[in-house]
Design an enzyme around this catalytic site. Structure first.
Site, PDB file in Angstrom:
ATOM      1  N   PHE A 139       0.849  -1.200   0.000  1.00 63.43           N
ATOM      2  CA  PHE A 139       0.000   0.000   0.000  1.00 63.43           C
ATOM      3  C   PHE A 139       0.885   1.251   0.000  1.00 63.43           C
ATOM      4  CE2 PHE A 139      -1.935   3.348   2.629  1.00 63.43           C
ATOM      5  CZ  PHE A 139      -3.067   3.635   1.884  1.00 63.43           C
ATOM      6  N   TYR A 140       1.907   1.265   0.862  1.00 70.60           N
ATOM      7  CA  TYR A 140       2.769   2.450   0.935  1.00 70.60           C
ATOM      8  C   TYR A 140       3.620   2.587  -0.326  1.00 70.60           C
ATOM      9  CZ  TYR A 140       1.299   2.847   5.770  1.00 70.60           C
ATOM     10  OH  TYR A 140       0.542   3.007   6.901  1.00 70.60           O
TER      11      TYR A 140
END
Ligand SMILES: CC(C)(COP(=O)(O)OP(=O)(O)OC[C@H]1O[C@@H](n2cnc3c(N)ncnc32)[C@H](O)[C@@H]1OP(=O)(O)O)[C@@H](O)C(=O)NCCC(=O)NCCS
Length: 170
Positions: A139-140
């Site tokens: 996600f990051y």
């Protein structure tokens, strides 16, 4: 009246946190049982996304931190002063309630956190996150975070190149 789907408020404005359920027990129990004490002692700040009908849709925490120069990629170190570490802000936790996942809220909370950090009068080189697992790290990475050299689940986003964002939770 705002037409935004969510508004973000400091946790001090939130009463009942008992129903929050992101599906991650450590993130949920921290939010339900511990976070207000950490806020009271200024160990962290916590911001909460509320839906239009007042439900808690997500939260994140921010605290000051530092990054050891040796943990950064060599090409970035070249541009930094020769201190042992550079100032940073850590987003220690980020979670979206299961009922609100996949609607852009996680990304919007990340943007909200970046905006607060960049608008601060106190400088920070990067926003740092400790992803709880590889899925969270993805996600990051999806949002441009880079890996530190020392720890695969610790990621950082240098802030000098991030524009001040306009929040848009729609
Ligand atoms: C990770 C989490 C915060 C994402 O929140 P979300 O609201 O479902 O995500 P969004 O809908 O805002 O997704 C924003 C973007 O990230 C992408 N994305 C979401 N999860 C992703 C993942 N695990 N890997 C890669 N990309 C991902 C989406 O596809 C979307 O991409 P787009 O903007 O290009 O369309 C949420 O799933 C969550 O709370 N998970 C449990 C706790 C957790 O893992 N926290 C992370 C910190 S430890």
């Amino acid at each position: 009246m705002s037409d935004k789907l969510f508004r973000v408020v400091p946790i001090e404005q939130v009463q009942d946190r008992s129903a929050f359920n992101s599906g991650s027990e450590p993130l949920d129990s921290y939010f339900r049982e511990r976070v207000t004490q950490d806020v009271r002692y200024r160990v962290t700040a916590c911001f909460v996304a509320l839906s239009k009908d007042g439900r808690i849709a997500g939260y994140y925490t921010l605290a000051s931190a530092s990054v050891f120069l040796g943990d950064l990629p060599a090409k970035l170190i070249k541009k930094l002063p020769r201190y042992p570490s550079v100032p940073a802000v850590r987003m220690g936790r980020l979670a979206v309630d299961q009922a609100f996942k996949g609607q852009g809220l996680g990304g919007a909370l990340l943007a909200d956190a970046l905006t607060r950090v960049i608008r601060s009068d106190i400088a920070a080189y990067a926003l740092v996150v400790d992803a709880k697992d590889n899925t969270a790290a993805d996600f990051y990475r999806h949002h441009g975070f880079l890996q530190t050299d020392s720890e695969p689940l610790t990621l950082f986003l240098p802030l000098a190149t991030v524009p001040v964002l306009t929040n848009n939770y729609k």
